[in-house]
Write an enzyme that holds these catalytic residues in place. Structure first.
Site, PDB file in Angstrom:
ATOM      1  N   HIS A   1       0.870  -1.182   0.000  1.00 53.04           N
ATOM      2  CA  HIS A   1       0.000   0.000   0.000  1.00 53.04           C
ATOM      3  C   HIS A   1       0.907   1.232   0.000  1.00 53.04           C
ATOM      4  CE1 HIS A   1      -3.719  -1.993   2.068  1.00 53.04           C
ATOM      5  NE2 HIS A   1      -3.995  -1.767   0.796  1.00 53.04           N
TER       6      HIS A   1
ATOM      7  N   CYS B   1      -2.066   2.753   9.249  1.00 57.60           N
ATOM      8  CA  CYS B   1      -3.116   1.817   8.819  1.00 57.60           C
ATOM      9  C   CYS B   1      -4.238   1.712   9.843  1.00 57.60           C
ATOM     10  CB  CYS B   1      -2.573   0.407   8.651  1.00 57.60           C
ATOM     11  SG  CYS B   1      -1.173   0.220   7.590  1.00 57.60           S
TER      12      CYS B   1
HETATM   13  N1  ARG Z   1      -3.595  -7.280   6.480  1.00 60.19           N
HETATM   14  C1  ARG Z   1      -3.997  -6.057   5.863  1.00 60.19           C
HETATM   15  C2  ARG Z   1      -3.912  -6.187   4.360  1.00 60.19           C
HETATM   16  O1  ARG Z   1      -3.001  -6.833   3.878  1.00 60.19           O
HETATM   17  C3  ARG Z   1      -3.165  -4.916   6.346  1.00 60.19           C
HETATM   18  C4  ARG Z   1      -3.619  -3.583   5.858  1.00 60.19           C
HETATM   19  C5  ARG Z   1      -2.753  -2.469   6.287  1.00 60.19           C
HETATM   20  N2  ARG Z   1      -3.316  -1.206   5.914  1.00 60.19           N
HETATM   21  C6  ARG Z   1      -2.685  -0.213   5.296  1.00 60.19           C
HETATM   22  N3  ARG Z   1      -3.341   0.888   5.127  1.00 60.19           N
HETATM   23  N4  ARG Z   1      -1.490  -0.365   4.797  1.00 60.19           N
HETATM   24  O2  ARG Z   1      -4.734  -5.684   3.640  1.00 60.19           O
END
Ligand code: ARG
Length: 273
Positions: free
Chosen positions: A167, A263
């Site tokens: 992300h 996150c």
């Molecule tokens: N386990 C989640 C995923 O892989 C973690 C998300 C983390 N969020 C973020 N905004 N980077 O989607």
């Protein structure tokens, strides 16, 4: 500081690692529920003096719902609700859509087939009225044009190439006054060039491999305050030399799911200066 931002957060009632959709997740290394809850409470306590914390309830079938940055993307009082790439997280969509509707947000019409993971992949610049979109691992690059059309705002599209930084908010963080914290290795060569062309050298803060691995870029910036999981001494010194106040809030249990401080929160307002 005058205005305060509202941050949406979700207590880790049903947080666990039950599937693997990023390289940090391993179903054999589940987070400890008690430790996760303690870390989350401490994060709330450290953010609360500078932001208003708004809570939503976690759904039992949505272990990653604690990562509210992925609920959607809020800009100028309207929201794009996320369309997750992985079916494992698509269960969160109706919960967040309902939350935003009940909270009085206007939902933006969005092309159904365009995957978009909200404020995980779309970040508001803090120097100019413009957005940064990350794609390559989760969101669809066509989200750039859709955001530009929805909000009538320029969008810079960046290509993510390292699966650990899936992300945009894991490797890039706009800060007050047009600064940006980022990890160059997470981006394609072209995107690194775009960042250098768009953000002046004095405003770019590059983080080391080590800081990146500890999710230093996954930071929440509220005015001069910057909250993150961990900062090396050199990174702390650099941020302080630019006038920032660094707050460390360890969230190691959430790193097991591939998420950290940023996150775990979603800014419901336009970022304060
Ligand atoms: N386990 C989640 C995923 O892989 C973690 C998300 C983390 N969020 C973020 N905004 N980077 O989607």
């Amino acid at each position: 500081m005058t205005a305060r931002n509202r941050l949406l957060m979700c207590a880790p009632e049903f947080f666990t690692v039950r599937y693997e959709i990023n390289p940090w997740m391993n179903v054999q290394r589940k987070p400890d529920a008690v430790a996760a809850n303690d870390q989350w409470q401490q994060l709330v306590a450290s953010l609360a003096p500078v932001a208003d914390i708004v809570l939503c309830e976690q759904a039992p079938d949505a272990p990653d719902m604690v990562f509210t940055a992925n609920a959607g993307f809020v800009f100028e009082s309207r929201v794009v609700v996320s369309r997750f790439r992985h079916p494992e997280r698509q269960t969160e969509e109706p919960h967040f859509a309902r939350w935003f509707t009940d909270a009085g947000f206007t939902l933006v019409d969005w092309p159904e087939e365009v995957r978009f993971e909200g404020a995980g992949d779309c970040l508001v610049d803090r120097g100019e009225r413009r957005l940064w979109l990350g794609h390559g691992l989760r969101s669809d690059p066509r989200a750039g044009a859709a955001l530009q059309a929805a909000f009538d705002v320029p969008v810079h599209v960046l290509t993510l190439v390292d699966p650990r930084y899936y992300h945009l908010d894991t490797c890039f963080c706009p800060l007050a006054d047009g600064y940006a914290l980022y990890y160059p290795g997470a981006f394609s060569a072209e995107s690194q060039m775009l960042i250098r062309a768009q953000i002046r050298a004095e405003k770019r803060i590059e983080v080391s491999d080590e800081d990146a691995r500890h999710f230093a870029c996954n930071a929440v910036g509220l005015g001069e305050h910057v909250f993150m999981n961990r900062a090396s001494k050199p990174l702390r010194r650099t941020l302080e030399s630019h006038g920032f106040v660094v707050h460390e809030s360890p969230v190691g249990e959430f790193l097991r799911a591939g998420g950290a401080v940023k996150c775990l929160s979603l800014n419901l307002d336009d970022p304060i200066a």
